[in-house]
Design a protein around this motif. Structure first.
Motif, short mmCIF file in Angstrom:
data_model
loop_
_atom_site.label_atom_id
_atom_site.label_comp_id
_atom_site.label_asym_id
_atom_site.label_seq_id
_atom_site.Cartn_x
_atom_site.Cartn_y
_atom_site.Cartn_z
N PRO A 455 70.03 44.28 69.99
CA PRO A 455 69.02 43.22 70.01
C PRO A 455 69.56 41.90 69.46
CG PRO A 455 68.66 44.64 68.12
CD PRO A 455 69.76 45.26 68.92
N VAL A 456 69.00 40.82 69.96
CA VAL A 456 69.36 39.49 69.47
C VAL A 456 68.13 38.94 68.75
CG1 VAL A 456 70.04 37.15 70.16
CG2 VAL A 456 71.00 39.14 71.35
N LYS A 457 68.15 38.96 67.42
CA LYS A 457 66.96 38.53 66.69
C LYS A 457 67.24 37.76 65.40
CE LYS A 457 66.37 43.25 64.85
NZ LYS A 457 65.46 44.42 64.84
N ASN A 458 68.50 37.67 64.96
CA ASN A 458 68.80 36.96 63.71
C ASN A 458 69.57 35.67 63.96
OD1 ASN A 458 67.59 38.87 62.01
ND2 ASN A 458 69.44 40.13 61.97
N ASN A 459 69.27 34.64 63.18
CA ASN A 459 70.03 33.39 63.29
C ASN A 459 71.38 33.54 62.60
OD1 ASN A 459 69.85 32.65 60.46
ND2 ASN A 459 67.73 32.08 60.82
N PRO A 460 72.32 32.61 62.85
CA PRO A 460 73.67 32.76 62.30
C PRO A 460 73.71 32.89 60.78
CG PRO A 460 73.67 31.09 64.02
CD PRO A 460 72.24 31.46 63.78
N GLU A 461 72.89 32.11 60.07
CA GLU A 461 72.95 32.14 58.61
C GLU A 461 72.49 33.49 58.07
OE1 GLU A 461 70.62 28.52 58.31
OE2 GLU A 461 72.25 27.59 57.17
N THR A 476 75.71 36.35 68.58
CA THR A 476 77.16 36.65 68.57
C THR A 476 77.39 38.13 68.84
OG1 THR A 476 77.39 34.94 66.87
CG2 THR A 476 79.28 36.39 67.24
N SER A 477 76.78 38.98 68.02
CA SER A 477 77.00 40.42 68.16
C SER A 477 76.39 40.95 69.45
CB SER A 477 76.41 41.16 66.95
OG SER A 477 75.00 40.98 66.87
N GLY A 478 75.28 40.37 69.90
CA GLY A 478 74.64 40.82 71.13
C GLY A 478 75.54 40.62 72.33
N GLU A 479 76.20 39.47 72.40
CA GLU A 479 77.12 39.22 73.52
C GLU A 479 78.34 40.13 73.44
OE1 GLU A 479 79.61 35.67 75.79
OE2 GLU A 479 77.86 35.17 74.57
N MET A 480 78.91 40.25 72.24
CA MET A 480 80.10 41.11 72.09
C MET A 480 79.78 42.57 72.43
SD MET A 480 82.56 39.18 71.56
CE MET A 480 82.79 37.43 71.22
N ALA A 481 78.52 42.98 72.19
CA ALA A 481 78.11 44.35 72.50
C ALA A 481 78.11 44.60 74.01
CB ALA A 481 76.71 44.61 71.93
N GLN A 508 80.52 35.92 61.05
CA GLN A 508 80.36 37.34 61.40
C GLN A 508 81.66 37.87 61.99
OE1 GLN A 508 76.68 37.48 63.96
NE2 GLN A 508 76.64 35.33 63.32
N GLU A 509 82.16 38.94 61.41
CA GLU A 509 83.39 39.56 61.92
C GLU A 509 83.01 40.54 63.02
OE1 GLU A 509 87.18 40.76 59.53
OE2 GLU A 509 85.93 42.57 59.70
N VAL A 510 83.52 40.31 64.22
CA VAL A 510 83.14 41.14 65.37
C VAL A 510 84.39 41.60 66.12
CG1 VAL A 510 80.85 40.13 65.70
CG2 VAL A 510 82.84 39.06 66.79
N ASP A 511 84.24 42.71 66.85
CA ASP A 511 85.29 43.17 67.75
C ASP A 511 85.16 42.42 69.07
OD1 ASP A 511 86.26 44.98 65.93
OD2 ASP A 511 85.17 46.70 66.75
N VAL A 512 86.27 41.83 69.50
CA VAL A 512 86.27 41.10 70.78
C VAL A 512 87.00 41.93 71.82
CG1 VAL A 512 86.91 38.97 71.96
CG2 VAL A 512 86.21 38.89 69.55
N TRP A 513 86.24 42.47 72.75
CA TRP A 513 86.80 43.25 73.85
C TRP A 513 87.06 42.32 75.04
CZ3 TRP A 513 87.44 48.71 73.84
CH2 TRP A 513 86.96 49.36 72.70
N PRO A 514 87.77 42.82 76.05
CA PRO A 514 87.89 42.03 77.28
C PRO A 514 86.50 41.67 77.79
CG PRO A 514 89.36 43.93 77.38
CD PRO A 514 88.52 44.09 76.14
N GLU A 598 72.22 24.43 71.73
CA GLU A 598 71.77 25.47 70.80
C GLU A 598 72.24 26.86 71.23
OE1 GLU A 598 67.51 23.99 68.98
OE2 GLU A 598 67.55 24.90 70.97
N GLU A 599 72.12 27.15 72.53
CA GLU A 599 72.45 28.51 72.99
C GLU A 599 73.92 28.84 72.82
OE1 GLU A 599 72.10 26.00 76.83
OE2 GLU A 599 71.16 26.11 74.86
N VAL A 600 74.77 27.80 72.70
CA VAL A 600 76.20 28.00 72.43
C VAL A 600 76.43 28.07 70.92
CG1 VAL A 600 78.51 27.02 72.69
CG2 VAL A 600 76.85 26.84 74.56
N ARG A 601 75.82 27.13 70.20
CA ARG A 601 75.98 27.07 68.74
C ARG A 601 75.65 28.39 68.05
NH1 ARG A 601 72.40 22.74 66.28
NH2 ARG A 601 71.85 22.15 68.40
N ILE A 602 74.54 29.03 68.48
CA ILE A 602 74.10 30.24 67.77
C ILE A 602 75.07 31.41 67.98
CG2 ILE A 602 71.67 29.59 67.75
CD1 ILE A 602 71.21 31.51 70.08
N ARG A 603 75.99 31.29 68.94
CA ARG A 603 77.02 32.32 69.13
C ARG A 603 78.25 32.07 68.27
NH1 ARG A 603 75.23 34.73 74.00
NH2 ARG A 603 73.56 33.41 74.74
N GLY A 604 78.53 30.77 68.05
CA GLY A 604 79.72 30.42 67.28
C GLY A 604 80.97 30.33 68.12
#
Length: 625
Positions: A455-461, A476-481, A508-514, A598-604
């Motif tokens: 789910p995508v429900k939390n802001n970056p902070e 961020t995590s939603g897209e990487m998922a 946020q430390e995330v795993d970046v897959w292809p 905004e939609e780009v910023r919130i991903r980082g």
């Protein structure tokens, strides 16, 4: 004429009686009765019977602000009409729940928790494939309900959440993805049915005042993302009145004495809306068997839908809750069977902060602990539900769609006599089973979180403050998922996919897959995907692949870069060989940089499309390269 005179005399006598009664309970209202229609007089009487005389305390005499007074009763009429049983029922229920809250009453008093029965599935295993196949067959007899009443403000995004891009590679928004997934289910299911039964899968979207017009606009501007407009029904939930105190006195807007404060009632309203609009009955009469509820920003959900629907069909569940494995005490509700001392039973979601003390209070000294699987035996509720329409409609015909409510007042101090701010009754769609008889077949389907829940429900902070190892539930995590799930799925069917690398975006430390993305019609099920991959295929960690077409087959593909394949229906395409280029790279973005959308910023991060190979097939036919 005599009848009219007699009727007028009766009206006068009735009005006189109301005048006498009102003059003592609300003298300011009595001065304004002449402004009101008979229906409004009845509403006024109901308010006074429910001890709401304070609402008229500051009303001036007739002739002053009369339009505002009529507007007040217009609002009261809306609040009365939109709540099952009317406003009097709302106030009565509120008093009972507020009294229980003040007394500290435990809603689970007398209940003992145990682990309910359900199905635990592993992606790609034989029983998973069997359930997926059964689910595809059932899909044409289903209807979908999207609960989309919220804005993205909590995410740091000012639009409606369903308009947010699911991932940056293609920019596909959540609503487009959901509709394309339903259309892919529809096509696959109807193909198997060979013309029998329903041929279109309907979608109802529950909106709110905040989202209704914007959702309608998003659909219209994008030609309903390929769905027929007649397949989509927009429902709108109304808000409920706020309450000022333990006596359930309705809260007046501090800026307008003629307006009642209102707040959302919760997504449990979806049940009363489906019932009151007649939509559920219409679906049932059209031969539909299932209704599937889902929420607005879980991009993985449709990977779990076919198998879960298959479980419902084969196990004949009246209610099936989709779930994921949860760690003990993890901040996600647990699907739990509750048995009362009087013999009543129910299978419901119990919030994580209630489950552990409930277990401890009923003989489980350690509370909520992990079992031999490494997870709690109580699976994590993800609020995606499948109901069998027949029993569901029968139950709603008894309740009118009303759901067990709760109240959560914020008290000023330990005396619990005053609130910090007004409160209201709330309801949740997953609490529907609380009213079901013991004979109801209620179960669950558990799948790995990597496949079913992001789910995508939390802001970056807020996400950056989440303890390491816990899910961020951010954009961020939603897209990487999405990339992780698609990478793991391709691995399951034999593609060599590089290991992910760790990167930090928005703290946020995330795993970046292809970056592996496909349209739902390319790969709806495990069997679908497996049939379209052959030979020795490999995808490097820096790579991006986008598959936009139903019949694209990957054979001996060695990808090191970016590849986009776009094929119309009817084009049979075989893609292979070595593809090597500079590719598309991920670049960091500061979420505080207001020059970035905004939609780009919130991903980082953003995707810089440096170089790619594009293969486009606009005509039906067979292609190989």
């Amino acid at each position: 004429m005599a009848t009219h005179t007699a009727g007028s005399a009766a009206d006068d006598l009735s009005k006189l009686q109301i005048d006498d009664w009102v003059s003592s309970a609300a003298p300011n209202l009595q001065k304004n009765l002449s402004l009101l229609s008979p229906e409004q007089v009845e509403l006024a009487k109901m308010l006074l019977e429910m001890n709401q005389g304070h609402l008229f305390q500051h009303w001036p005499e007739a002739g002053v602000e009369d339009d505002a007074k009529r507007a007040f009763f217009d609002q009261i009429a809306r609040l009365n009409a939109s709540y099952p049983g009317g406003l009097a029922s709302y106030i009565k229920t509120a008093r009972e729940l507020l009294a229980d809250s003040k007394a500290g009453k435990n809603p689970y008093e007398g209940f003992t928790p145990s682990v309910p029965s359900g199905e635990v599935l592993t992606f790609g295993e034989d029983n998973f494939v069997q359930f997926e196949d059964a689910g595809i067959r059932e899909a044409r007899k289903a209807a979908f309900v999207l609960v989309a009443g919220g804005l993205g403000e909590r995410l740091g995004y000012n639009g409606i959440k369903v308009a947010l891009p699911l991932e940056s590679t293609t920019g596909t928004c959540f609503l487009q993805h959901y509709i394309e997934s339903i259309l892919a289910l529809q096509e696959s299911s109807c193909k198997l049915a060979q013309g029998e039964g329903p041929t279109e899968i309907p979608l109802a979207i529950m909106t709110s005042d905040d989202t209704y017009l914007r959702t309608k606009d998003l659909l219209e501007k994008n030609a309903y993302f390929g769905m027929k407009p007649s397949q989509i029904k927009l429902l709108k939930q109304e808000k409920v009145a706020c309450l000022d105190d333990n006596d359930a006195r309705l809260a007046v807007d501090p800026h307008n004495k003629y307006t009642i404060q209102t707040k959302p009632h919760g997504h449990g309203d979806v049940h009363s809306l489906l019932y009151s609009t007649g939509l559920l009955k219409e679906w049932h009469e059209a031969g539909r068997r299932w209704v599937l509820f889902f929420q607005d920003t879980n991009g993985l959900l449709f990977k779990a839908i076919p198998a879960s629907l298959g479980v419902s069909a084969i196990k004949e569940y009246h209610v099936n809750s989709l779930a994921v494995p949860r760690k003990a005490k993890e901040a996600i509700g647990g699907i739990t069977k509750l048995t009362h001392q009087d013999g009543r039973t129910m299978v419901i979601n119990v919030e994580y902060n209630q489950l552990d003390p409930l277990l401890r209070a009923t003989g489980h000294a350690d509370g909520d602990v992990n079992c031999e699987t490494g997870f709690s035996p109580f699976p994590g509720n993800i609020n995606q539900l499948i109901f069998e329409i027949g029993p569901y409609l029968e139950e709603l015909s008894k309740t009118g769609g009303s759901i067990k409510e709760f109240v959560n007042p914020k008290y000023k101090d330990s005396t619990k006599t005053a609130f910090k701010s007004s409160t209201r009754l709330e309801c949740m769609m997953q609490d529907y089973p609380k009213t079901l008889p013991p004979s109801a077949r209620v179960g669950f389907t558990v799948m790995d979180a990597w496949l079913a829940y992001a789910p995508v429900k939390n802001n970056p902070e807020d996400a950056a403050k989440v303890p390491k190892g816990n899910p961020y539930h951010s954009a961020t995590s939603g897209e990487m998922a999405i990339y992780r799930a698609n990478s793991l799925i391709l691995r399951k069917v034999g593609v060599k996919v590089d290991e992910p690398v760790q990167q930090v975006f928005n703290g946020q430390e995330v795993d970046v897959w292809p970056r592996i993305v496909w349209k739902p019609k390319w790969g709806l099920t495990y069997s679908d995907i497996k049939s379209k991959v052959g030979g020795n295929c490999s995808i490097t960690g820096k790579s991006t692949i986008v598959l936009k077409g139903k019949s694209i087959n990957l054979e001996n593909l060695a990808l090191d870069g970016a590849l986009v394949v776009d094929a119309v229906d009817g084009a049979e395409v075989k893609v292979g060989g070595s593809v090597h280029n500079a590719g598309w790279i991920i670049e960091n973005v500061d979420f505080k940089d207001a020059s970035v959308p905004e939609e780009v910023r919130i991903r980082g991060f953003k995707i810089n499309k440096i170089e790619q190979v594009e293969k486009t097939y606009k005509e039906p036919g067979n292609y190989s390269n």
